[in-house]
Design a protein around this motif. Structure first.
Motif, PDB file in Angstrom:
ATOM      1  N   ARG A 104       0.839  -1.208   0.000  1.00  0.00           N
ATOM      2  CA  ARG A 104       0.000   0.000   0.000  1.00  0.00           C
ATOM      3  C   ARG A 104       0.867   1.249   0.000  1.00  0.00           C
TER       4      ARG A 104
ATOM      5  N   LEU B  12       1.670  -0.585  -4.816  1.00  0.00           N
ATOM      6  CA  LEU B  12       1.710  -1.832  -5.593  1.00  0.00           C
ATOM      7  C   LEU B  12       0.343  -2.486  -5.701  1.00  0.00           C
ATOM      8  N   MET B  13      -0.627  -1.981  -4.913  1.00  0.00           N
ATOM      9  CA  MET B  13      -1.958  -2.577  -4.956  1.00  0.00           C
ATOM     10  C   MET B  13      -2.955  -1.652  -5.628  1.00  0.00           C
TER      11      MET B  13
ATOM     12  N   SER C 171      -5.750  -2.870  -7.921  1.00  0.00           N
ATOM     13  CA  SER C 171      -6.712  -3.876  -7.498  1.00  0.00           C
ATOM     14  C   SER C 171      -7.455  -3.511  -6.213  1.00  0.00           C
TER      15      SER C 171
END
Lengths: 431, 190
Positions: free
Chosen positions: B180, B184-185, B188
């Motif tokens: 987070r 990197l998220m 999604s």
């Protein structure tokens, strides 16, 4: 720049031309595998981190194969199956193989191959350490925990360090008394249980390529017992023939470059090797069967992802035909398909099932069963001071149930020969 | 992340596999239900043969009969700690029992990843074997910033290997927190 097969698969999955050992890269995952022990906590973490209404990155790439605690009265185990069923329904997962239905398959690593999920060149992660089994198909397969699996569920990606590779070449013609299990136990004795930690174990040589696919799976299966990140055998005509009858999905075959760099290389001539066991309590505690022959046993166990496939039972039947076992002998086919093959495969005019029944073995329903002990009512679970000869993969203290039991890991030939005599017995005495 | 961890040592041998850390029969319990989670504390390290439990003398259970937590918060072990299965229940059980850090000569890959990515216990590596000199019950102080371990009972200080690349994930508290922070998220997020 020269690369090993594992590097090439990493490079493909990381959208790069090449990768260097030691470098950490983000891999796009082709398949995520989970089962009843690690699926429920993985799904919990997924919901906690991505939100209660989050959807998995690609439902077609998630394969859920319950196999660990199936035939038990344990209520917590039943609840775990319910949780898998619920998540599969919520997410619309097409590849959920429910217990108690005709979709149930059995041990996940073997079922994954049977169902056509193992494709050369692809990347598989699974919440089970024996996910390395699938490397037999010229692909990358490796075990992970629940948190990493939940991360993949949400993103389809995972970071991994590019491993150094170790190469194991087996030359010569396989003698009839030797199996893939003997080869991998030999390696474990040589390099020990942390001899391949964080590395790829690549298997090669004419003896390896003479093996049927399920024996190649045995070889890759126990890479984790040396700490390996993965085991791998480049795909050949045998692999392709197996894959093509099960799926029409595309795949890509990779080979190591001749000048690829290896951490280390080992060469064996199978014609000079002997049947071996791993003595209690470690898979690297190798001894030739001859040197420990005569050790009394109380149980023989033939099953699991390592030693419960069709070839394992064909080999056991060769020994057990027309004989009687003198200790409790559990036959545990890995999958429903293997169980059905026991009814149809013949040896010397009889079905394998008939041979095992005549010999006095007890045949269980397909699951992981006592390979890892399991709940107290698990079939074949070791008790008290049992001494078990087993075709499974681990013999650490308590692995098959009782902390006081000793487990000898062995080939199906050795397990069958020992079942007949009630003592550790070299299969050459029967062949 | 705390910078100093102080607590009692629990000393083990080599190749402590995940079946010894949490025997497979206990894996049926929920990892989220607070009452069931306690069972992981109760059975943490219960598979270690009793003569190997709490070295050098052995015979010392990590968690006393009837308890759900351990008096020991730093585990000291030989090479290949956490070998065997991929079960994340293993580092989880150690955390539930109250362990904060492990000092071992080396780790099996999946266990190491699980410790770091799940943010359960901090896996330090030691260049020299410490499980022969440190004794179960010794009071230890682990200085995370300087990778240093002091045995307060014996008054000896040891250098540990730096955590390396994973220090960022350890400091973040796990792979999700790390992802987070580093976006990197992003694609999604639900």
């Amino acid at each position: 720049m020269a690369q090993t097969i594992t590097q090439k698969i990493f490079a493909r999955a990381a959208n790069r031309k090449f990768v260097d050992p030691g470098q950490s890269v983000w891999l796009n995952v082709d398949v995520l595998l989970t089962h009843d022990v690690c699926g429920p906590p993985t799904f919990d973490i997924f919901k906690q981190e991505f939100g209660p209404n989050a959807k998995v990155w690609d439902p077609s790439k998630v394969v859920v194969l319950p196999d660990h605690y199936i035939f038990t009265a344990n209520e917590h185990a039943h609840r775990n199956i319910d949780l898998l069923r619920q998540f599969a329904a919520e997410q619309g997962l097409p590849n959920y193989y429910d217990v108690g239905t005709d979709r149930y398959r059995g041990v996940c690593h073997v079922a994954l191959a049977e169902e056509g999920f193992n494709l050369p060149g692809t990347v598989l992660f699974g919440t089970d350490s024996h996910t390395c089994t699938s490397g037999a198909f010229g692909m990358f397969g490796s075990g992970i925990g629940n948190t990493d699996a939940a991360f993949i569920l949400g993103t389809g990606k995972l970071w991994e360090k590019v491993p150094d590779s170790m190469k194991f070449t087996f030359e010569g013609q396989m003698p009839d008394y030797l199996t893939a299990k003997d080869l991998i136990l030999q390696i474990l004795g040589d390099i020990t249980t942390d001899g391949a930690t964080y590395r790829a174990m690549e298997f090669d040589g004419e003896a390896v390529y003479s093996l049927p696919i399920d024996e190649r799976m045995t070889l890759c299966n126990m890479a984790i017992e040396a700490g390996g990140m993965n085991g791998i055998i480049a795909a050949d005509a045998v692999t392709e023939a197996f894959v093509k009858t099960r799926t029409s999905k595309p795949y890509e075959i990779f080979h190591s470059d001749p000048d690829a760099q290896y951490h280390s290389m080992y060469r064996y001539n199978v014609e000079q090797m002997e049947p071996v066991v791993a003595q209690p309590h470690s898979p690297d505690n190798r001894a030739t069967v001859r040197s420990v022959a005569g050790t009394p046993i109380t149980k023989s166990y033939i099953g699991s992802c390592t030693g419960g496939k069709l070839t394992d039972f064909r080999l056991a039947a060769k020994i057990l035909k027309g004989k009687k076992v003198s200790v409790t002998t559990n036959i545990v086919p890995a999958t429903v398909l293997v169980a059905s093959q026991l009814e149809t495969e013949m040896y010397d005019g009889q079905t394998l099932r008939h041979i095992f029944e005549e010999a006095g073995c007890s045949i269980a329903l397909p699951s992981c069963a006592a390979c890892l002990g399991g709940p107290s009512d698990t079939v074949g679970r070791s008790v008290d001071n049992d001494v078990v000869v087993s075709t499974t993969n681990r013999n650490f203290p308590g692995r098959m149930g009782s902390k006081f039991a000793g487990v000898y890991l062995a080939s199906p030939l050795t397990a069958a020969a020992s079942a007949v005599t009630g003592k550790l017995t070299d299969p050459r005495d029967f062949l | 992340m705390d910078t100093i961890i102080q607590g009692k040592a629990y000393v083990l041998g080599k190749n402590i596999d995940t079946d010894q850390i949490i025997p497979a029969e206990h894996l049926v319990y929920s990892l989220s239900d607070p009452e069931e989670v306690k069972m992981y504390g109760k059975y943490a390290l219960s598979g270690v043969p009793i003569d190997q439990a709490g070295l050098p003398e052995g015979g010392v259970p990590f968690v006393e009969e009837g308890d759900f937590a351990s008096p020991y918060s730093i585990i000291v072990a030989g090479p290949n700690f956490g070998c065997g299965s991929s079960r994340e229940h293993a580092p989880f059980a150690l955390k539930v029992a109250g362990a904060k850090a492990i000092i071992a000569e080396s780790y099996a890959r999946i266990f190491y990843r699980n410790c770091v990515d799940g943010g359960f216990v901090i896996p330090f590596e030691t260049p020299q074997p410490l499980n022969k000199s440190i004794m179960t019950g010794d009071e230890l102080s682990l200085d995370m910033e300087n990778n240093r371990l002091t045995n307060l009972t014996q008054n000896i200080t040891y250098e540990l290997r730096p955590l390396g690349d994973v220090v960022n994930i350890v400091q973040a508290g796990g792979i999700f927190e790390y992802a987070r922070k580093n976006d990197l998220m992003a694609s999604s997020e639900a």
